[in-house]
Design an enzyme around this catalytic site. Structure first.
Site, PDB file in Angstrom:
ATOM      1  N   LYS A  86       0.842  -1.200   0.000  1.00 17.37           N
ATOM      2  CA  LYS A  86       0.000   0.000   0.000  1.00 17.37           C
ATOM      3  C   LYS A  86       0.872   1.243   0.000  1.00 17.37           C
ATOM      4  O   LYS A  86       1.904   1.296   0.673  1.00 17.37           O
ATOM      5  CB  LYS A  86      -0.913  -0.031   1.226  1.00 17.37           C
ATOM      6  CG  LYS A  86      -1.987   1.054   1.236  1.00 17.37           C
ATOM      7  CD  LYS A  86      -2.899   0.854   2.446  1.00 17.37           C
ATOM      8  CE  LYS A  86      -3.949   1.943   2.566  1.00 17.37           C
ATOM      9  NZ  LYS A  86      -4.809   1.740   3.759  1.00 17.37           N
ATOM     10  N   SER A 161      -9.530   1.859   3.164  1.00 17.57           N
ATOM     11  CA  SER A 161      -8.635   2.610   2.308  1.00 17.57           C
ATOM     12  C   SER A 161      -7.608   1.755   1.560  1.00 17.57           C
ATOM     13  O   SER A 161      -6.905   2.268   0.680  1.00 17.57           O
ATOM     14  CB  SER A 161      -7.907   3.672   3.130  1.00 17.57           C
ATOM     15  OG  SER A 161      -7.090   3.082   4.125  1.00 17.57           O
ATOM     16  N   SER A 185      -9.830  -0.589   7.306  1.00 11.86           N
ATOM     17  CA  SER A 185      -9.263  -0.370   5.976  1.00 11.86           C
ATOM     18  C   SER A 185      -8.599  -1.583   5.337  1.00 11.86           C
ATOM     19  O   SER A 185      -8.300  -1.561   4.145  1.00 11.86           O
ATOM     20  CB  SER A 185      -8.257   0.791   6.020  1.00 11.86           C
ATOM     21  OG  SER A 185      -8.926   2.011   6.168  1.00 11.86           O
TER      22      SER A 185
END
Length: 472
Positions: A86, A161, A185
């Site tokens: 990420k 996210s 997330s």
């Protein structure tokens, strides 16, 4: 299915076995992953800072280690396995935009702990994955990245996210992906994309910078691969002053018998969106399946309150407002309008109100720990609804009600408990439904064992989608 697609369908555990016998090549596998990314990125928009040249160089170095070409050099624990990271987890030399066009793009000076551990283990880092502005949406909507989409239906959101990580995982870009989680997330996109997403106990996986509730963890297509990642990600790093002491855990000792297990089942979180009837029926069926295998299942009532989330909203808004107002006007204008409007809600909050909001973290922790203490694990939906429209910032698309979908996931960030999302089934429209399994504080291996048990009872991995067949 082509040879390249066959390689992309393999798990990390299968790749490692193939490398050890020389039946598979890290170079061929990495080349296949890069080809799949090239083919699907126009649909999914999951990646950032793809570096094919660096990935191929890492694959060649891995192949050399597996073949013993370098004297005395042994393969690492994930040697030659493609991974994504990420974009808010720093990798040396790559800017960290935090999902927003308002960020000044300065290359990171060094790898953050999760990236460092993966590199040390010989994993082949393909790219970073996309996220929304400041990670404050359960969505793939970003002012910096292209709109990420769900491989099961590209009209839908992958969640967030860790949006790109979930889309890349379900799209079979690679077997291993790193996400982060402060309110759901990892688990929310895992549930909406039908994958496995583990939010470890706070401190189990060192992270930099650390702060309350924030963790990094694995996002994979099966539980064994998540356990493999934990064996690497949980290694110590002094930079995280909140990390747990190193502990000897056999992460691959995943066998567990359902007989005698005491499980809680929570279907009402106490606030937020009501659970969709299709999702409720699927989670109830999962509980009955575990009960039929020998577990004892009891109902758990709601332990969260409206005051808890309203207080947390105040605190998070103020934190975002401080970041937002520190930007010059030309950079403020680049922030996603939904996020800007939400952050401005913190402008007039009093110190007393923000402090009372902050105190709700402790209230959530105490309530969640007490509610879960009688049980080996607590089952619930990961989210009350299925994946929503790709273009929406949140299910309600309303910055005055941004968190109505995180009632089942948020408390376990605040309580520091491990929690995992695994696929429980599908809606009539073919969208994945996530089952959340939460364990006692620091019992990460117990949560993985429960997830593995469910995976075996439910028949293993689903038939993964082929996004090219979906309508954008």
């Amino acid at each position: 299915m082509s040879v390249a697609e066959d390689l992309c369908a393999l798990s990390a555990a299968e790749l490692l076995r193939g490398y050890a016998t020389r039946a598979l090549s890290p170079v061929e596998v990495t080349r296949a992953s890069l080809a799949r990314i090239e083919a699907l990125e126009p649909l999914l928009h999951a990646t950032y800072a793809l570096d094919a040249e660096a990935a191929m160089a890492a694959a060649r170095a891995s192949e050399s280690r597996w073949r013993g070409a370098k004297s005395g050099e042994q393969p690492g624990a994930l040697d030659g396995v493609p991974v994504t990271i990420k974009e808010n987890v720093a990798t040396a030399g790559v800017p960290v935009p935090l999902g927003t066009a308002a960020t000044q793009l300065t290359p990171a000076a060094r790898d953050a702990p999760p990236a460092a551990r993966l590199r040390e283990a010989g994993a082949v880092i393909l790219c970073k994955t996309t996220m929304p502005d400041w990670g404050m949406l359960s969505s793939g909507l970003s002012s910096f990245h292209p709109l990420a989409r769900n491989p099961w239906d590209t009209r839908r959101n992958p969640g967030g996210s860790s949006a790109g990580a979930a889309a890349a995982c379900a799209g079979r870009y690679a077997p291993l992906h790193v996400g982060t989680d402060i309110g759901g997330s990892i688990r929310l996109p895992a549930g909406w994309c039908g994958i496995v997403g583990l939010k470890p106990s706070l401190g189990r996986v060192p992270i930099d910078p650390p702060y309350a509730g924030r963790v990094a963890g694995p996002m994979t297509r099966n539980v064994t691969d998540a356990a493999l990642m934990m064996g690497v990600l949980s290694r110590p790093d002094w930079r995280d002053a909140s990390s747990l002491p190193p502990q000897s855990i056999d992460w691959l000792a995943l066998e567990r018998d359902a007989r005698g297990l005491k499980l809680g089942l929570q279907m009402d979180a106490g606030w937020g969106l009501p659970v969709d009837p299709e999702i409720a029926a699927t989670i109830e069926a999962a509980a009955r399946g575990l009960e039929a295998a020998g577990a004892n299942v009891e109902r758990v009532g709601p332990f969260m309150t409206r005051a808890m989330i309203d207080g947390m909203d105040d605190f998070w808004r103020m934190r975002a407002w401080l970041d937002f107002k520190a930007l010059p006007p030309e950079r403020q204008a680049k922030v996603l309008p939904y996020i800007a409007e939400w952050a401005r809600g913190g402008e007039g909050l009093s110190g007393e109100r923000v402090f009372r909001g902050f105190s709700q973290m402790a209230a959530m922790r105490d309530a969640a720990v007490a509610a879960c203490q009688p049980y080996d694990a607590v089952l619930s939906p990961t989210a009350p609804i299925a994946a929503f429209a790709a273009e929406s910032a949140s299910p309600l698309d309303d910055p005055t009600q941004p968190f109505e979908h995180i009632a089942f996931t948020l408390p376990f960030n605040m309580s520091e408990q491990p929690a995992i999302s695994v696929n429980a089934g599908f809606t009539r429209e073919g969208l994945p439904i996530g089952l959340q399994i939460a364990g006692r504080r620091h019992d990460d291996i117990g949560v993985l064992r429960m997830a593995k048990l469910w995976e075996e009872l439910s028949g293993g991995e689903p038939m993964w989608p082929e996004p090219g067949a979906a309508k954008p």
